[in-house]
Design a protein around this motif. Structure first.
Motif, PDB file in Angstrom:
ATOM      1  N   SER A 266      50.126  39.677  52.423  1.00 25.40           N
ATOM      2  CA  SER A 266      50.095  40.585  53.586  1.00 25.40           C
ATOM      3  C   SER A 266      48.787  41.358  53.637  1.00 25.40           C
ATOM      4  CB  SER A 266      51.293  41.539  53.576  1.00 25.40           C
ATOM      5  OG  SER A 266      51.227  42.369  52.449  1.00 25.40           O
ATOM      6  N   ARG A 267      48.248  41.703  52.461  1.00 21.01           N
ATOM      7  CA  ARG A 267      46.969  42.425  52.474  1.00 21.01           C
ATOM      8  C   ARG A 267      45.845  41.480  52.922  1.00 21.01           C
ATOM      9  NH1 ARG A 267      47.535  45.644  47.725  1.00 21.01           N
ATOM     10  NH2 ARG A 267      47.954  47.563  48.840  1.00 21.01           N
ATOM     11  N   ALA A 268      45.876  40.253  52.449  1.00 16.55           N
ATOM     12  CA  ALA A 268      44.841  39.287  52.840  1.00 16.55           C
ATOM     13  C   ALA A 268      44.865  39.037  54.348  1.00 16.55           C
ATOM     14  CB  ALA A 268      45.017  37.979  52.072  1.00 16.55           C
ATOM     15  N   GLU A 269      46.059  39.130  54.947  1.00 18.90           N
ATOM     16  CA  GLU A 269      46.160  38.920  56.403  1.00 18.90           C
ATOM     17  C   GLU A 269      45.459  40.027  57.188  1.00 18.90           C
ATOM     18  OE1 GLU A 269      50.345  38.507  57.005  1.00 18.90           O
ATOM     19  OE2 GLU A 269      50.326  36.384  56.399  1.00 18.90           O
ATOM     20  N   ARG A 270      45.216  41.165  56.530  1.00 21.49           N
ATOM     21  CA  ARG A 270      44.524  42.266  57.218  1.00 21.49           C
ATOM     22  C   ARG A 270      43.007  42.161  57.085  1.00 21.49           C
ATOM     23  NH1 ARG A 270      46.760  46.907  54.474  1.00 21.49           N
ATOM     24  NH2 ARG A 270      48.498  45.771  53.633  1.00 21.49           N
ATOM     25  N   MET A 271      42.519  41.112  56.400  1.00 24.69           N
ATOM     26  CA  MET A 271      41.061  40.930  56.318  1.00 24.69           C
ATOM     27  C   MET A 271      40.547  40.397  57.653  1.00 24.69           C
ATOM     28  SD  MET A 271      40.610  39.420  52.455  1.00 24.69           S
ATOM     29  CE  MET A 271      38.843  39.672  52.414  1.00 24.69           C
ATOM     30  N   LYS A 272      39.230  40.609  57.860  1.00 24.22           N
ATOM     31  CA  LYS A 272      38.599  40.127  59.101  1.00 24.22           C
ATOM     32  C   LYS A 272      38.746  38.613  59.218  1.00 24.22           C
ATOM     33  CE  LYS A 272      34.365  42.784  58.773  1.00 24.22           C
ATOM     34  NZ  LYS A 272      32.909  42.624  58.743  1.00 24.22           N
ATOM     35  N   SER A 273      38.707  38.143  60.435  1.00 24.04           N
ATOM     36  CA  SER A 273      38.638  36.707  60.642  1.00 24.04           C
ATOM     37  C   SER A 273      37.357  36.192  59.980  1.00 24.04           C
ATOM     38  CB  SER A 273      38.610  36.461  62.149  1.00 24.04           C
ATOM     39  OG  SER A 273      38.114  35.200  62.408  1.00 24.04           O
ATOM     40  N   GLY A 274      37.459  35.150  59.209  1.00 21.00           N
ATOM     41  CA  GLY A 274      36.266  34.577  58.556  1.00 21.00           C
ATOM     42  C   GLY A 274      35.925  35.212  57.233  1.00 21.00           C
ATOM     43  N   ALA A 275      36.610  36.313  56.859  1.00 20.51           N
ATOM     44  CA  ALA A 275      36.332  36.926  55.558  1.00 20.51           C
ATOM     45  C   ALA A 275      36.854  36.019  54.444  1.00 20.51           C
ATOM     46  CB  ALA A 275      36.988  38.294  55.473  1.00 20.51           C
ATOM     47  N   VAL A 276      36.172  36.042  53.307  1.00 26.48           N
ATOM     48  CA  VAL A 276      36.498  35.098  52.231  1.00 26.48           C
ATOM     49  C   VAL A 276      36.965  35.839  50.972  1.00 26.48           C
ATOM     50  CG1 VAL A 276      34.955  33.297  53.083  1.00 26.48           C
ATOM     51  CG2 VAL A 276      34.086  35.006  51.451  1.00 26.48           C
ATOM     52  N   VAL A 277      37.706  35.089  50.159  1.00 27.60           N
ATOM     53  CA  VAL A 277      38.299  35.626  48.931  1.00 27.60           C
ATOM     54  C   VAL A 277      37.661  34.934  47.729  1.00 27.60           C
ATOM     55  CG1 VAL A 277      40.433  35.717  47.578  1.00 27.60           C
ATOM     56  CG2 VAL A 277      40.499  36.165  50.048  1.00 27.60           C
ATOM     57  N   MET A 278      37.245  35.755  46.763  1.00 30.50           N
ATOM     58  CA  MET A 278      36.603  35.216  45.565  1.00 30.50           C
ATOM     59  C   MET A 278      37.279  35.781  44.309  1.00 30.50           C
ATOM     60  SD  MET A 278      32.723  35.815  46.944  1.00 30.50           S
ATOM     61  CE  MET A 278      31.879  34.872  45.691  1.00 30.50           C
ATOM     62  N   HIS A 279      37.105  35.074  43.220  1.00 29.37           N
ATOM     63  CA  HIS A 279      37.589  35.543  41.909  1.00 29.37           C
ATOM     64  C   HIS A 279      36.752  34.800  40.875  1.00 29.37           C
ATOM     65  CE1 HIS A 279      40.083  36.681  38.561  1.00 29.37           C
ATOM     66  NE2 HIS A 279      41.040  37.184  39.313  1.00 29.37           N
ATOM     67  N   PRO A 280      36.179  35.522  39.901  1.00 27.14           N
ATOM     68  CA  PRO A 280      35.341  34.820  38.925  1.00 27.14           C
ATOM     69  C   PRO A 280      36.158  34.006  37.930  1.00 27.14           C
ATOM     70  CG  PRO A 280      35.517  37.153  38.348  1.00 27.14           C
ATOM     71  CD  PRO A 280      36.193  36.977  39.690  1.00 27.14           C
ATOM     72  N   GLY A 281      37.486  34.284  37.837  1.00 25.63           N
ATOM     73  CA  GLY A 281      38.325  33.644  36.841  1.00 25.63           C
ATOM     74  C   GLY A 281      38.050  34.259  35.468  1.00 25.63           C
ATOM     75  N   PRO A 282      38.974  34.093  34.542  1.00 24.36           N
ATOM     76  CA  PRO A 282      40.313  33.563  34.753  1.00 24.36           C
ATOM     77  C   PRO A 282      41.188  34.539  35.533  1.00 24.36           C
ATOM     78  CG  PRO A 282      40.063  34.326  32.467  1.00 24.36           C
ATOM     79  CD  PRO A 282      38.731  34.484  33.118  1.00 24.36           C
ATOM     80  N   MET A 283      42.121  33.959  36.333  1.00 21.52           N
ATOM     81  CA  MET A 283      42.996  34.794  37.172  1.00 21.52           C
ATOM     82  C   MET A 283      44.303  35.085  36.454  1.00 21.52           C
ATOM     83  SD  MET A 283      43.043  32.990  40.893  1.00 21.52           S
ATOM     84  CE  MET A 283      43.109  31.284  40.374  1.00 21.52           C
ATOM     85  N   ASN A 284      44.868  36.233  36.743  1.00 20.89           N
ATOM     86  CA  ASN A 284      46.267  36.497  36.412  1.00 20.89           C
ATOM     87  C   ASN A 284      47.027  36.405  37.725  1.00 20.89           C
ATOM     88  OD1 ASN A 284      46.164  37.011  33.570  1.00 20.89           O
ATOM     89  ND2 ASN A 284      45.150  38.939  34.026  1.00 20.89           N
ATOM     90  N   ARG A 285      47.459  35.188  38.061  1.00 22.74           N
ATOM     91  CA  ARG A 285      48.198  34.991  39.320  1.00 22.74           C
ATOM     92  C   ARG A 285      49.430  35.862  39.329  1.00 22.74           C
ATOM     93  NH1 ARG A 285      47.690  29.739  42.085  1.00 22.74           N
ATOM     94  NH2 ARG A 285      45.915  28.655  41.158  1.00 22.74           N
ATOM     95  N   GLY A 286      49.687  36.450  40.470  1.00 23.67           N
ATOM     96  CA  GLY A 286      50.878  37.302  40.582  1.00 23.67           C
ATOM     97  C   GLY A 286      50.615  38.717  40.111  1.00 23.67           C
ATOM     98  N   LEU A 287      49.406  38.975  39.574  1.00 15.89           N
ATOM     99  CA  LEU A 287      49.072  40.357  39.235  1.00 15.89           C
ATOM    100  C   LEU A 287      48.012  40.845  40.226  1.00 15.89           C
ATOM    101  CD1 LEU A 287      48.589  41.828  35.646  1.00 15.89           C
ATOM    102  CD2 LEU A 287      47.966  42.934  37.777  1.00 15.89           C
ATOM    103  N   GLU A 288      46.718  40.508  39.976  1.00 14.62           N
ATOM    104  CA  GLU A 288      45.687  41.012  40.908  1.00 14.62           C
ATOM    105  C   GLU A 288      45.571  40.161  42.173  1.00 14.62           C
ATOM    106  OE1 GLU A 288      44.941  39.669  38.000  1.00 14.62           O
ATOM    107  OE2 GLU A 288      43.324  38.219  38.215  1.00 14.62           O
TER     108      GLU A 288
END
Ligand code: CP
Length: 327
Positions: free
Chosen positions: A270-292
């Protein structure tokens, strides 16, 4: 005996190198790109570093950085030697500097160093005569990570940025455990030099106002800034640097619980849906899926995370070629 480090012969940090060198490395990486984000492996490229021995000295765990440095060196025709703390004479008490000097004496032409100690790469560079590349030193810097972050971002946004690597007019959010993050320090240095506005976001214990001296803005209100961002770099909580033995504590620093942290700082669907159209998501890894970050976002259409990993091999090829004198 220690000597003065000439930063032009090493890659230790981005804070002290100029925009021109950063852009030069990114353009060199682009010259190796096959157009789909993978290395163009022609015969000339494959022999660029033939006869060179690249040595990975990884005294802290890694997947992405170690694999992509190994692949990058191999793609250019160099041989690769891997040394880790466990299984080397470091486990018998040999110092990192004695280890690096020994590897140089054995014939290493470039040393890739990862360590939990801030300043380890610089220290080693002051004792050897071959190029040293910092592959992450504690909470200090991770320069090749930021080069790949900028490469992936500029390439995804296009509009000429993929050629110039000029990030003017963009706002990049870095969210999470900034105080523990060498990636954040390198990203702030690289992205501000390239013209971006950088906003660091997290609870005050993870994103203290003092970060402002690095040239970024600081906020504790992700919902207040999410709609302004052209890109967001999500960071994991570095549990291993919070004295919890690497285990998830019941309450991350600065918030009452993991649940509260997620409600304020996670990149949920739901938070990602509030990003601008065309805005991108990055993560350097390693991810904690379900946390951040939620899996639906990290694997979703805005995500550059796999492209970041692919860009890692390209930029590390460029850094090795630059420092070993092949370009
Ligand atoms: N981003 C990064 O440095 O990942 P690794 O720890 O897997 O190398």
């Amino acid at each position: 005996m220690a000597h003065t480090v000439d930063h032009s012969k090493h890659l230790i940090e981005l804070a002290s190198i100029d925009r021109e060198r950063i852009v030069g490395l990114l353009k060199l990486a682009r010259s190796y790109d096959d157009g789909a984000g993978m290395p163009r492996l022609d015969t000339a490229l494959r022999s660029k570093l033939s006869g060179k021995n690249v040595c990975n000295l990884f005294f802290e765990d890694s997947t992405r950085t170690r694999v992509s440095f190994s692949l990058a060196a191999g793609n250019l025709g160099a041989t690769v030697t891997n040394l880790t703390g466990a299984g080397s004479s470091v486990a018998k008490g040999e110092s990192l500097i004695d280890t690096a000097v020994t590897v140089e004496a054995a014939g290493g032409h470039a040393l890739i160093v990862r360590s939990g100690a801030p300043g380890a790469a610089q220290s080693i560079a002051s004792h050897v005569g071959v190029p040293v590349i910092n592959a992450g030193d504690g909470t200090h810097e991770h320069p090749t990570q930021s080069l790949l972050d900028v490469y992936a971002l500029a390439t995804a946004l296009g509009g000429g940025r993929e050629e110039s690597f000029d990030l003017s007019g963009l706002t990049v959010g870095i969210v999470g455990d900034i105080a523990s993050s060498r990636v954040a320090r390198s990203d702030i240095a690289a992205m501000t030099k390239l013209g971006a506005r950088v906003v660091c976001v997290g609870p005050v214990q993870m994103a203290p106002k003092s970060l402002g001296v690095l040239g970024c803005e600081v906020s504790s209100d992700l919902d207040g800034v999410i709609g302004e961002l052209d890109a967001v770099q999500m960071l994991r909580i570095q549990f291993e640097r919070h004295g919890s033995g690497g285990k998830k504590p019941s309450s991350p620093p600065g918030v009452g619980s993991v649940r509260e942290y997620r409600s304020l700082y996670a990149l949920t669907e739901s938070r990602a849906e509030r990003m601008k159209s065309g805005a991108v998501v990055m993560h350097p890894g390693p991810m904690n899926r379900g946390l951040e970050i939620d899996g639906v976002v990290s694997d979703g259409p805005r995500s550059l995370i796999r492209k970041q990993v692919s860009a890692g091999t390209l930029v590390r090829m460029a850094v090795l070629a630059e420092l070993l004198g092949a370009d």
